[in-house]
Design a protein around this motif. Structure first.
Motif, PDB file in Angstrom:
ATOM      1  N   THR A  62      -6.608   1.075  -8.060  1.00  0.00           N
ATOM      2  CA  THR A  62      -6.773   0.712  -6.649  1.00  0.00           C
ATOM      3  C   THR A  62      -8.094   1.125  -6.108  1.00  0.00           C
ATOM      4  O   THR A  62      -8.556   2.015  -6.715  1.00  0.00           O
ATOM      5  CB  THR A  62      -5.433   1.153  -5.722  1.00  0.00           C
ATOM      6  N   GLN A 205      -4.301  -6.412  -1.594  1.00  0.00           N
ATOM      7  CA  GLN A 205      -4.480  -5.128  -1.921  1.00  0.00           C
ATOM      8  C   GLN A 205      -5.885  -4.627  -1.889  1.00  0.00           C
ATOM      9  O   GLN A 205      -6.235  -3.685  -1.466  1.00  0.00           O
ATOM     10  CB  GLN A 205      -3.826  -4.691  -3.478  1.00  0.00           C
ATOM     11  N   LEU A 206      -6.656  -5.698  -2.489  1.00  0.00           N
ATOM     12  CA  LEU A 206      -8.199  -5.216  -2.487  1.00  0.00           C
ATOM     13  C   LEU A 206      -9.165  -5.909  -1.260  1.00  0.00           C
ATOM     14  O   LEU A 206     -10.095  -5.765  -1.296  1.00  0.00           O
ATOM     15  CB  LEU A 206      -8.843  -6.137  -3.714  1.00  0.00           C
TER      16      LEU A 206
END
Length: 367
Positions: A62, A205-206
């Motif tokens: 992540t 998420q990114l």
């Protein structure tokens, strides 16, 4: 016919499911730009993906949560990102130009003009400007926050005819289609204020944006008089046909009839505010409904510190931003004169020119 377009592509549309950049996605966007350019349309690309590219290059699961980590990953990923774009642009005999912008570049009038001049010259050279936020050095208070907002501001800088924001959804729906299958796509929006409640929250998420950031970007662009499309990146291939008169599936935000221009545009979205002036309900009505300047009698408080002629936010008692403007008095002088009538203000501040604290000509409404 639209002849100058800003295209915004987000991390969710560029990132490979297994991490890093998806070369096929970059190849597709470059192919679209090539086809549009061949039709005589000038293209500016605002591309996310630097952090995602850095995460992939380093093999991280992540993106880092701390500022230094994100900036370090962005510095690695930005080189990877522009290299991929350059590679595919070269295949189409096109030249790319990397431009990294920080919030301060648009807040300072001289730097704003320099950015504008550079972009105009690049378009004269038939180059494709590829713009991203300068994540490597930006501090939080000087960040755009997301590339959706940046794309709208860039569209304003170069007086674009159209802004197209590619994302991972088909457009704005009457409800969240992932939860409510019966939700309908809204094809045209004429009043963004009426649909803001339909926007969801977090993005991928990114990525850094969600639907709300896209609505805010559309609001900025349309106030500049620039029509805005929200389109699924899967329909990217349809964009060249749009310039030949075909329909583009997505949500179209209609440009405002009375567009912000010049100084009013910079006041609203370019400059950085130094503080807030709090006004009563009577002053809110005078500004928003009657088109008047702000007088001291309607001021009930101030937050922050500033000098004369600096940019401030004007908010109501609930903290809602009503307007922004260049203030004639410092924060100390505002506290001294708040709530007083004009004759008393002029007695306390004899060198004040006129009785307006924020003149209508130096103010932009934000509601």
């Amino acid at each position: 016919m639209n002849r100058r377009i800003v295209i915004k592509i987000g991390s969710s549309s560029l990132n490979h499911p297994t991490g890093g950049l998806d070369d096929r996605s970059i190849e597709k966007i470059v192919k679209v730009i090539s086809e549009i350019s061949a039709q005589g349309v000038e293209c500016i690309l605002v591309s996310s993906g630097a952090v995602a590219a850095g995460v992939g290059k380093l093999g991280l699961a992540t993106k880092p949560k701390d500022v230094a980590g994100r900036q370090a990953v962005a510095s690695i990923g930005q080189g990877v990102l522009i290299e991929r774009y350059a590679q595919y642009l070269d295949d189409h005999n096109l030249v790319g130009a990397q431009i990294l912008l920080s919030r301060i570049d648009l807040a300072d009038p001289s730097r704003y003009k320099n950015a504008q001049n550079t972009l105009e010259q690049l378009l004269k050279f038939k180059a494709i400007p590829i713009i991203n936020e300068n994540d490597t050095v930006a501090v939080e208070e000087l960040c755009f926050g997301d590339n959706d907002r940046l794309s709208a501001l860039v569209a304003g800088i170069i007086h674009a005819d159209l802004l197209v924001i590619f994302t991972d959804v088909d457009g704005l729906y009457t409800a969240n289609p992932k939860i409510y299958p019966e939700a309908k796509l809204i094809e045209k929006v004429e009043n963004i204020a009426q649909v803001k409640g339909l926007a969801g929250g977090a993005g991928t998420q990114l990525g850094t944006g969600g639907m709300i950031t896209k609505l805010k970007a559309a609001e900025i662009a349309t106030r500049f008089g620039i029509g805005t499309y929200l389109v699924n990146s899967n329909r990217m291939k349809d964009l060249p046909a749009y310039f030949q008169g075909e329909k583009l599936t997505g949500t179209y935000f209609v440009p405002a009839k009375h567009r912000l221009m010049g100084k009013k545009r910079w006041i609203a979205y370019g400059g950085l505010s130094e503080g807030s002036i709090i006004i009563d309900d009577g002053a809110v009505k005078a500004l928003a409904k009657e088109g008047k300047s702000l007088l001291a009698t309607g001021i009930i408080g101030a937050e922050g510190e500033w000098e004369r002629k600096e940019l401030v936010r004007i908010v109501n008692v609930k903290g809602t931003e009503i307007a922004r403007g260049l203030v004639e008095l410092s924060s100390e002088e505002i506290i001294l004169t708040q709530g007083k009538h004009s004759d008393e203000v002029l007695r306390l501040i004899p060198d004040l020119e006129g009785n307006e604290i924020v003149h209508r000509d130096n103010m932009t409404l934000m509601i």
